[in-house]
Scaffold this motif. Structure first.
Motif, short mmCIF file in Angstrom:
data_model
loop_
_atom_site.label_atom_id
_atom_site.label_comp_id
_atom_site.label_asym_id
_atom_site.label_seq_id
_atom_site.Cartn_x
_atom_site.Cartn_y
_atom_site.Cartn_z
N UNK A 199 -13.03 2.32 5.61
CA UNK A 199 -12.24 3.21 6.25
C UNK A 199 -10.87 3.57 5.75
N UNK A 200 -10.39 4.47 6.16
CA UNK A 200 -9.04 4.89 5.63
C UNK A 200 -7.91 4.90 6.71
N UNK A 201 -6.82 4.33 6.16
CA UNK A 201 -5.79 4.08 7.09
C UNK A 201 -4.46 4.93 6.66
N UNK A 248 5.20 -1.35 1.66
CA UNK A 248 4.53 -2.15 0.74
C UNK A 248 3.71 -3.31 1.41
N UNK A 249 4.43 -3.83 2.10
CA UNK A 249 3.67 -5.04 2.84
C UNK A 249 2.34 -4.79 3.61
N UNK A 250 2.38 -3.46 4.31
CA UNK A 250 1.18 -2.98 4.97
C UNK A 250 0.01 -3.01 3.81
N UNK A 280 -7.56 -4.57 0.44
CA UNK A 280 -8.84 -4.96 0.11
C UNK A 280 -9.88 -4.46 1.02
N UNK A 281 -9.57 -4.18 2.09
CA UNK A 281 -10.59 -3.77 3.16
C UNK A 281 -10.46 -2.27 3.61
N UNK A 282 -9.25 -1.67 3.18
CA UNK A 282 -9.26 -0.09 3.48
C UNK A 282 -8.75 0.60 2.56
N UNK A 283 -8.94 1.71 2.61
CA UNK A 283 -8.48 2.87 1.61
C UNK A 283 -7.05 3.35 2.39
N UNK A 284 -5.92 2.81 1.74
CA UNK A 284 -4.59 2.67 2.36
C UNK A 284 -3.73 3.97 1.67
N UNK A 312 -4.67 -7.31 10.30
CA UNK A 312 -6.16 -7.09 10.05
C UNK A 312 -7.14 -7.12 11.35
N UNK A 313 -6.84 -8.15 12.29
CA UNK A 313 -7.22 -8.10 13.36
C UNK A 313 -7.41 -7.09 14.11
N UNK A 314 -6.31 -6.46 14.59
CA UNK A 314 -6.24 -5.41 15.36
C UNK A 314 -6.52 -3.99 14.86
N UNK A 315 -6.58 -3.81 13.46
CA UNK A 315 -6.99 -2.81 12.98
C UNK A 315 -8.50 -2.66 13.08
N UNK A 316 -9.28 -3.72 12.46
CA UNK A 316 -10.73 -3.95 12.79
C UNK A 316 -11.16 -3.55 13.99
N UNK A 317 -10.48 -4.24 15.11
CA UNK A 317 -11.02 -4.00 16.58
C UNK A 317 -10.86 -2.56 16.66
#
Ligand SMILES: [Fe+2]
Length: 478
Positions: free
Chosen positions: A140-142, A153-155, A161-165, A249-254
């Motif tokens: 998923x892209x964020x 940079x922090x985000x 690792x999990x998203x295309x940022x 991570x949790x809020x985004x994946x949910x």
């Protein structure tokens, strides 16, 4: 994916001048449930599309004398396949071809030789049964929008690792980015120069493509009021600064999971809506067929009134149309016209078909057909006036008709309309002892009957219909 899609009952019209390619298409669609209709001529395709309903149209990109794009424009201009997806089928393999066809308004594109999976996937996407593969990247892209580079940079580090940022530093830059890129989720800072988070949300809330992207706002602890405003503008969640990796991570994946579920639900709704629409269209066609079959049965009873019910129905609908009655009322009156003589079924054949003069007793039997018809149709509650139309279509405006001798507007409206249409058809049909009467004569008889046999308003409308029928088409044709 293809194994799960149910194409049963989906009607596809293929337009291809190459018979061999049509055979290949038939083979590819065999066993999928698709009902394929094929034609090799654009003219024939136009005819079929104006007569029948299809779910998808497939057009060969190069027909004799005309290319697919021009042909699509022609179909759209003639409104013969409004709302129907049209797929381009082409041997054109250049990379820009697909974009050209999509830009021209095709809903999809398959190149020859056709691959079965691609074909079924394109059909499914065109029908709204699923989304295109390119809209569903594996990761998923964020998009992170924040004027503070450290936050960006922090985000990015937390999510990489999990998203295309992707990261941008202002609301304006985000809008530019979104013009050319699709994203699955936006992390949005509220306080930014130039265009802040609120203005950004205001800006996209009316844009069809962007408004459905879930937005999570990035807030500081003291922004309770802003949070309320964000919800009002369509944000789905908040992440407080400074970021805590696990929470983010949790809020985004949910949020993404909920969005996926919403999308699946929407696809399911589209699918069900489509099948319901198909079923309802089928039932409408069946209703028309049943009514027309019944009308044919009634007319077969009387060997001198071939097609009478159909024509009376058609003329009644024309009068209703000129009265500006609603589409539904016009359709109802058509059906009422189709069955107005159904009571003839209860009259013995030898009386109905008698060519010599009827005795008083025989005429009395004929005159029972309106009441018999009303009884037969009494239970047809979906069109309440259908029984009324049958019962009173032989009443006369001056009260000298039957069965009840009603006069003027005491005669139900539908029966007054059918009365005019019925008399017009009687004069413009062939009989055993005469041909269709001359149009001038028929016009004169309707004029004469205004206010005596006929309701003057409906008779006047019939006269206008006659006057506009310059070639005397509205009559029985042998
Ligand atoms: Fe009749």
């Amino acid at each position: 994916m293809n194994g799960k899609i149910d194409f049963r009952g989906i009607r596809v019209l293929s337009l291809d001048d190459n018979m061999l390619d049509t055979r290949v298409l038939e083979e590819l669609l065999e066993g999928t449930g698709v009902i394929l209709d094929a034609t090799a001529s654009a003219e024939e395709a136009l005819k079929k599309l104006s007569r029948e309903e299809y779910d998808v149209v497939m057009i060969d990109h190069m027909m004799p004398g005309v290319d697919g794009i021009t042909l699509l424009k022609l179909l759209r201009d003639k409104h013969v396949c409004d709302g129907v997806p049209v797929i381009a089928v082409t041997g054109n393999t250049i990379t820009s071809a697909k974009e050209n066809y999509l830009q021209a308004g095709f809903s999809g594109y398959v190149s020859k030789p056709i691959d079965k999976n691609t074909l079924l996937e394109t059909l499914a996407i065109s029908l709204g049964f699923c989304r295109a593969a390119e809209d569903k990247p594996q990761k998923s892209s964020v998009l992170v929008v924040d004027d503070n580079r450290m936050n960006l940079l922090v985000a990015q580090k937390i999510l990489a690792d999990d998203y295309s940022v992707s990261i941008v530093t202002s609301g304006k830059a985000a809008l530019e980015f979104l013009q050319y890129n699709n994203v699955d989720l936006i992390l949005l800072d509220l306080r930014m120069p130039e265009m802040d988070g609120f203005q950004f949300m205001e800006h996209i809330k009316d844009q069809e493509r962007l408004k459905s992207i879930p937005i999570i706002c990035l807030t500081a602890d003291d922004e309770t009021e802003s949070e309320v405003k964000c919800f009002e503008l369509g944000a789905v969640d908040f992440i407080a600064k400074p970021f805590i990796a696990e929470v983010m991570r949790h809020r985004i994946s949910r949020t993404l999971e909920l969005d996926r579920l919403r999308e699946d639900l929407q696809n399911e709704v589209n699918k069900q809506t489509h099948s319901l629409k198909k079923y309802s269209e089928k039932m409408s066609r069946l209703t028309r067929q049943v009514f027309r079959t019944l009308a044919g049965t009634i007319d077969a009873k009387d060997k001198y009134t071939n097609g009478h019910s159909l024509r009376v129905a058609e003329y009644s609908r024309m009068i209703a149309k000129r009265l500006n009655m609603s589409q539904q009322e016009q359709e109802d009156i058509y059906y009422i016209g189709l069955l107005h003589d159904i009571g003839k079924i209860g009259v013995p054949d030898d009386i109905i078909n008698k060519t010599s003069r009827l005795t008083d007793e025989e005429y009395a039997v004929i005159k029972t057909h309106p009441s018999i018809g009303a009884e037969i149709l009494d239970k047809m509650s979906e069109i309440p006036d259908i029984s009324v139309g049958a019962k009173y279509h032989h009443e006369r405006y001056d009260g000298r008709g039957y069965p009840e001798g009603l006069c003027g507007e005491n005669i139900p409206l539908v029966a007054r309309i059918i009365g005019v249409a019925d008399a017009y058809d009687a004069m413009t049909s062939n009989r055993s002892y005469r041909d269709v009467l001359a149009q001038d004569y028929v016009r004169g008889e309707i004029e004469k009957g205004k206010g005596t046999q006929f309701d003057p308003v409906f008779a006047e409308i019939m006269l206008r219909i006659i006057d506009s029928d310059k070639d005397y088409v509205l009559r029985e044709h042998k």
